[in-house]
Design a protein around this motif. Structure first.
Motif, PDB file in Angstrom:
ATOM      1  N   LEU A  16       0.997  -1.079   0.361  1.00 44.36           N
ATOM      2  CA  LEU A  16       0.121   0.387  -0.159  1.00 44.36           C
ATOM      3  C   LEU A  16       0.957   1.184   0.186  1.00 44.36           C
ATOM      4  CD1 LEU A  16      -2.506  -0.980   2.567  1.00 44.36           C
ATOM      5  CD2 LEU A  16      -3.178  -0.911   0.226  1.00 44.36           C
ATOM      6  N   THR A  17       2.058   1.453   0.701  1.00 46.59           N
ATOM      7  CA  THR A  17       2.969   2.332   0.992  1.00 46.59           C
ATOM      8  C   THR A  17       3.733   2.415   0.147  1.00 46.59           C
ATOM      9  OG1 THR A  17       3.043   1.756   3.372  1.00 46.59           O
ATOM     10  CG2 THR A  17       4.678   3.559   3.029  1.00 46.59           C
ATOM     11  N   PHE A  47       3.858  21.531  -3.254  1.00 50.04           N
ATOM     12  CA  PHE A  47       5.027  20.961  -2.188  1.00 50.04           C
ATOM     13  C   PHE A  47       4.917  20.078  -1.028  1.00 50.04           C
ATOM     14  CE2 PHE A  47       7.237  22.602   2.217  1.00 50.04           C
ATOM     15  CZ  PHE A  47       7.676  21.793   1.924  1.00 50.04           C
ATOM     16  N   VAL A  48       3.631  20.041  -0.745  1.00 52.72           N
ATOM     17  CA  VAL A  48       2.676  19.238  -0.171  1.00 52.72           C
ATOM     18  C   VAL A  48       2.252  17.721  -0.578  1.00 52.72           C
ATOM     19  CG1 VAL A  48       0.173  19.162   1.069  1.00 52.72           C
ATOM     20  CG2 VAL A  48       1.090  21.533   0.267  1.00 52.72           C
ATOM     21  N   MET A  49       2.588  17.759  -1.497  1.00 55.62           N
ATOM     22  CA  MET A  49       2.288  16.570  -1.986  1.00 55.62           C
ATOM     23  C   MET A  49       3.867  15.563  -1.704  1.00 55.62           C
ATOM     24  SD  MET A  49      -0.367  15.447  -2.752  1.00 55.62           S
ATOM     25  CE  MET A  49       0.495  14.292  -4.153  1.00 55.62           C
ATOM     26  N   LEU A  50       4.586  16.206  -2.066  1.00 53.52           N
ATOM     27  CA  LEU A  50       6.398  16.112  -1.712  1.00 53.52           C
ATOM     28  C   LEU A  50       6.852  15.491  -0.698  1.00 53.52           C
ATOM     29  CD1 LEU A  50       8.667  18.505  -4.722  1.00 53.52           C
ATOM     30  CD2 LEU A  50       7.893  16.095  -4.475  1.00 53.52           C
ATOM     31  N   LEU A  51       6.532  16.961   0.975  1.00 54.10           N
ATOM     32  CA  LEU A  51       6.066  16.226   1.500  1.00 54.10           C
ATOM     33  C   LEU A  51       5.031  15.038   2.074  1.00 54.10           C
ATOM     34  CD1 LEU A  51       5.434  19.779   3.689  1.00 54.10           C
ATOM     35  CD2 LEU A  51       7.873  17.599   3.450  1.00 54.10           C
ATOM     36  N   SER A  52       4.630  14.374   1.478  1.00 55.44           N
ATOM     37  CA  SER A  52       3.709  13.263   1.607  1.00 55.44           C
ATOM     38  C   SER A  52       4.394  12.521   0.850  1.00 55.44           C
ATOM     39  CB  SER A  52       2.392  13.139   0.558  1.00 55.44           C
ATOM     40  OG  SER A  52       1.350  12.078   0.819  1.00 55.44           O
ATOM     41  N   VAL A  53       5.102  12.085   0.379  1.00 51.29           N
ATOM     42  CA  VAL A  53       5.930  11.665  -0.711  1.00 51.29           C
ATOM     43  C   VAL A  53       7.411  10.911   0.629  1.00 51.29           C
ATOM     44  CG1 VAL A  53       7.091  10.997  -2.508  1.00 51.29           C
ATOM     45  CG2 VAL A  53       5.350  11.777  -2.978  1.00 51.29           C
ATOM     46  N   VAL A  54       7.587  12.381   1.171  1.00 54.02           N
ATOM     47  CA  VAL A  54       9.290  11.890   2.216  1.00 54.02           C
ATOM     48  C   VAL A  54       7.731  10.795   3.037  1.00 54.02           C
ATOM     49  CG1 VAL A  54      10.163  13.314   3.719  1.00 54.02           C
ATOM     50  CG2 VAL A  54       9.965  14.050   1.102  1.00 54.02           C
ATOM     51  N   SER A  55       7.057  11.393   3.562  1.00 50.65           N
ATOM     52  CA  SER A  55       6.312  10.582   5.064  1.00 50.65           C
ATOM     53  C   SER A  55       5.882   9.530   4.226  1.00 50.65           C
ATOM     54  CB  SER A  55       5.141  11.508   5.393  1.00 50.65           C
ATOM     55  OG  SER A  55       4.312  10.713   6.165  1.00 50.65           O
ATOM     56  N   GLN A  56       5.167   8.979   2.807  1.00 51.15           N
ATOM     57  CA  GLN A  56       5.437   7.706   2.339  1.00 51.15           C
ATOM     58  C   GLN A  56       7.019   6.576   2.729  1.00 51.15           C
ATOM     59  OE1 GLN A  56       2.885   7.645  -0.959  1.00 51.15           O
ATOM     60  NE2 GLN A  56       1.798   9.324  -0.031  1.00 51.15           N
ATOM     61  N   TRP A  77      12.618  21.736   7.813  1.00 47.02           N
ATOM     62  CA  TRP A  77      12.534  21.603   9.177  1.00 47.02           C
ATOM     63  C   TRP A  77      10.822  20.888   9.269  1.00 47.02           C
ATOM     64  CZ3 TRP A  77      13.478  21.571  14.063  1.00 47.02           C
ATOM     65  CH2 TRP A  77      11.764  21.978  15.160  1.00 47.02           C
ATOM     66  N   LEU A  78       9.601  20.634   7.267  1.00 46.21           N
ATOM     67  CA  LEU A  78       9.229  20.338   7.169  1.00 46.21           C
ATOM     68  C   LEU A  78       8.972  18.407   6.690  1.00 46.21           C
ATOM     69  CD1 LEU A  78       6.879  22.859   5.606  1.00 46.21           C
ATOM     70  CD2 LEU A  78       6.055  21.917   7.984  1.00 46.21           C
ATOM     71  N   ALA A  79      10.123  18.576   6.263  1.00 45.05           N
ATOM     72  CA  ALA A  79      10.940  17.065   5.636  1.00 45.05           C
ATOM     73  C   ALA A  79      11.199  16.924   6.698  1.00 45.05           C
ATOM     74  CB  ALA A  79      12.202  17.561   4.709  1.00 45.05           C
ATOM     75  N   LEU A  80      11.842  16.902   7.637  1.00 41.20           N
ATOM     76  CA  LEU A  80      11.899  16.081   9.137  1.00 41.20           C
ATOM     77  C   LEU A  80      11.047  15.547   9.570  1.00 41.20           C
ATOM     78  CD1 LEU A  80      15.202  18.233   9.833  1.00 41.20           C
ATOM     79  CD2 LEU A  80      15.429  16.260   8.260  1.00 41.20           C
ATOM     80  N   LEU A  81       9.698  16.840  10.061  1.00 43.42           N
ATOM     81  CA  LEU A  81       8.584  16.268  10.821  1.00 43.42           C
ATOM     82  C   LEU A  81       8.335  14.985  10.448  1.00 43.42           C
ATOM     83  CD1 LEU A  81       6.995  19.740  11.632  1.00 43.42           C
ATOM     84  CD2 LEU A  81       9.304  17.720  13.144  1.00 43.42           C
ATOM     85  N   ILE A  97       9.111  12.865   7.857  1.00 43.48           N
ATOM     86  CA  ILE A  97      10.335  11.677   8.608  1.00 43.48           C
ATOM     87  C   ILE A  97      10.014  11.216   9.626  1.00 43.48           C
ATOM     88  CG2 ILE A  97      12.215  10.991   8.505  1.00 43.48           C
ATOM     89  CD1 ILE A  97      12.943  12.761   6.266  1.00 43.48           C
ATOM     90  N   MET A  98       9.082  11.713  10.117  1.00 47.38           N
ATOM     91  CA  MET A  98       8.935  11.729  11.905  1.00 47.38           C
ATOM     92  C   MET A  98       8.154  10.378  12.180  1.00 47.38           C
ATOM     93  SD  MET A  98      10.599  14.090  14.507  1.00 47.38           S
ATOM     94  CE  MET A  98       9.238  13.210  15.889  1.00 47.38           C
ATOM     95  N   MET A  99       7.228  11.620  11.723  1.00 51.77           N
ATOM     96  CA  MET A  99       5.298  11.124  11.070  1.00 51.77           C
ATOM     97  C   MET A  99       5.112   9.733  10.168  1.00 51.77           C
ATOM     98  SD  MET A  99       3.508  14.545  11.559  1.00 51.77           S
ATOM     99  CE  MET A  99       4.337  15.578  10.312  1.00 51.77           C
ATOM    100  N   GLY A 100       5.853   9.901   9.219  1.00 56.43           N
ATOM    101  CA  GLY A 100       5.678   8.857   8.567  1.00 56.43           C
ATOM    102  C   GLY A 100       6.314   7.347   8.935  1.00 56.43           C
ATOM    103  N   ALA A 101       7.659   6.976   9.759  1.00 60.78           N
ATOM    104  CA  ALA A 101       7.884   6.942  10.499  1.00 60.78           C
ATOM    105  C   ALA A 101       7.583   5.796  11.494  1.00 60.78           C
ATOM    106  CB  ALA A 101       9.870   6.657  10.667  1.00 60.78           C
ATOM    107  N   SER A 102       6.454   6.616  12.247  1.00 61.99           N
ATOM    108  CA  SER A 102       5.762   6.353  13.605  1.00 61.99           C
ATOM    109  C   SER A 102       4.849   6.048  13.078  1.00 61.99           C
ATOM    110  CB  SER A 102       6.026   8.034  14.205  1.00 61.99           C
ATOM    111  OG  SER A 102       5.135   8.889  13.966  1.00 61.99           O
TER     112      SER A 102
END
Length: 502
Positions: free
Chosen positions: A157-158, A269-278, A330-334, A336-341
């Motif tokens: 899924l991810t 940019f929001v979509m790219l953050l979503s990709v980073v989280s995924q 900063w947003l990218a790092l956050l 990453i944290m949210m995606g992993a957790s």
């Protein structure tokens, strides 16, 4: 022709075939989810001119419609054909995606209301199907492999969400806002999501369903729901689920609005953050699945849940920074944290609810968990949307000031609009973590021990995926230092003994 009837006898080969199809189906349902939910759904609503309240109501739809699982329980217990219910509701609900695709070329209040109604129909039928699906999966997946199977499914899924998220980000980046090209992009996403959703239903229809135990008598919905409430341990789990879902959904549905309207970044940019989280989600999933099978789900939750809450609160920092490039980092790092957790939270919270429910009659327990989730997660974004205007005209400011011979240094800390949401979510999240500490699960280990296990599992993962010998060697550095220190100590002792003898 595919049969939608349950099987009286389920052989090991049938079960393995079903688990294989379960993982394969994730590629198609993941495509539907990636193209029609989350950031894309919110971005589409903003594209159509949705207000903050409309965004909140839209975010509440997947949760409030879960209340339909109450009649779904009666339907399942009476018909006792969970696959039939799951397939039919999937076909009807996902047909609404075609309606939503057509709305991309219209604007105004009426298209927004139709868009909202289509979302509620989609989520409503999905809720009924999910109730049947969860009870079906509880009997299909073996207990000892549940974490592994659902981790692999979530991995698919991810991965699909990651790939399609990148494509969506590029498509939105290449098309100007409020243009015909942007209309075509959103329409194409929802049309493709409709197609993959129908293909998903086709695979689900091919999966085997174990026959449910014989009904013991007429369905008493009140008595059925009282059963999990009388279970003291499961009731404690429900309190955690309710407070956790309210905390998370009070803030996260408005991340897109916060980044676009308050920080003034583009949707791409929001979509790219979503990709980073995924990506972070994808890399962490296998580790969480392994640890949840080896130890208790609650032990994993005790690490992942606080991390996710901390990341939500840290979103306040994005509005305090003036350097836009640093804000992006900063947003990218956050994320990453949210995606992993959240990978660990999603996997283990589902598993612990299934694990604490009795096998063969899990419908009421799963539905009770869904009811609590529906009320808490459904009300949270609506309340958030209603409070948007209240917080929009209020501001809280603290100034740290240092006065010295060379001048005055001032560091302002200003809270405004969505910043309040993140702090409120953090406070509620702390209460949720307290409720989690009261839940009992067999095999639970201490948090410090779990942290050590996470570090060990991460090191093993690096060894397996790294092609750089230096990176692999770095994971063995502490052990090598210890061995070298021991050798030096032995050498010194030997030299000291020889000096004493002489």
């Amino acid at each position: 022709m595919l049969s939608l009837r349950p099987q009286t006898v389920l052989t090991p080969a049938d079960r393995e075939r079903g688990l294989t199809l379960l993982i394969r189906e994730a590629a198609y349902s993941g495509g539907t989810s990636a193209l029609t939910t989350g950031v894309i759904l919110t971005a589409f609503a903003l594209h159509l001119g949705a207000s903050n309240l409309m965004v909140g109501i839209l975010a509440s739809a997947p949760f409030l419609t879960q209340l339909l699982q109450l009649p779904a329980i009666v339907l399942i217990e009476r018909w006792r054909t969970r696959k039939r219910i799951a397939v039919i509701t999937s076909l009807i609900g996902r047909a609404m995606l075609a309606v939503m695709a057509a709305l991309a070329f219209f604007s105004g209040t009426v298209p927004l209301l139709v868009f909202l109604a289509a979302q509620f129909v989609l989520c409503g039928f999905g809720a009924i199907g999910t109730c049947a699906w969860n009870a079906w999966m509880r009997d299909l997946a073996p207990d000892e492999r549940m974490g592994q199977v659902f981790a692999r499914r979530t991995l698919w899924l991810t991965a699909i969400s990651l790939l399609l998220g990148l494509i969506a980000a590029l498509a939105l980046d290449w098309t100007p806002a409020a243009s015909l090209a942007r209309d075509l992009v959103f329409s194409g996403m929802f049309a493709a999501g409709c197609l993959t959703g129908l293909l998903s239903a086709r695979i689900v229809a091919a999966m085997p369903e174990p026959e449910m135990p014989e009904a013991t008598g007429p369905i008493q919905l009140g008595a059925l729901l009282r059963q999990p409430l009388r279970d003291a341990n499961f009731s404690r789990l429900l309190l955690f689920i309710g407070s956790w879902q309210f905390a998370v959904n009070f803030a996260t549905p408005f991340f897109t609005v916060f980044i676009v309207r308050q920080l003034h970044f583009d949707i791409s940019f929001v979509m790219l953050l979503s990709v980073v989280s995924q990506v972070a989600n994808l890399l962490a999933l296998r580790m969480w699945g392994t640890l949840s099978d080896r130890f208790a789900n609650k032990s994993v939750l005790a690490i992942c849940a606080p991390t996710y809450i901390l990341a939500i609160v840290a979103m306040v920092g994005a509005s305090q920074l003036s350097d836009r490039e640093f804000v992006k980092v900063w947003l990218a790092l956050l994320h990453i944290m949210m995606g992993a957790s959240i990978a660990g939270v999603t996997l283990t919270s589902t598993n612990v609810a299934l694990k604490l429910s009795p096998k063969g009659s899990a419908t009421a327990y799963v539905a009770a968990s869904a009811m609590v989730t529906a009320l808490a997660a459904g009300l949270a974004p609506i309340i958030g949307g209603l409070l948007a205007d209240f917080f929009a005209v209020r501001q809280f400011e603290l100034v740290a000031r240092w006065t010295g011979p060379t001048g005055i240094f001032a560091l302002p800390f200003v809270l405004q609009r969505w910043d309040f949401y993140f702090l409120i979510a953090g406070a509620i999240g702390l209460y949720a973590l307290h409720r989690l500490s009261l839940v009992e699960e067999h095999g639970e280990i201490d948090r410090r021990e779990m942290v050590n296990q996470v570090i060990g599992e991460t090191r093993r993962t690096i060894r397996n995926i790294s092609s750089v010998a230096g990176l692999r060697a770095a994971t063995d550095l502490p052990g090598a230092l210890i061995r070298d220190a021991r050798l030096r100590m032995r050498l010194r002792r030997a030299q000291h003994r020889r000096a004493n003898i002489s």
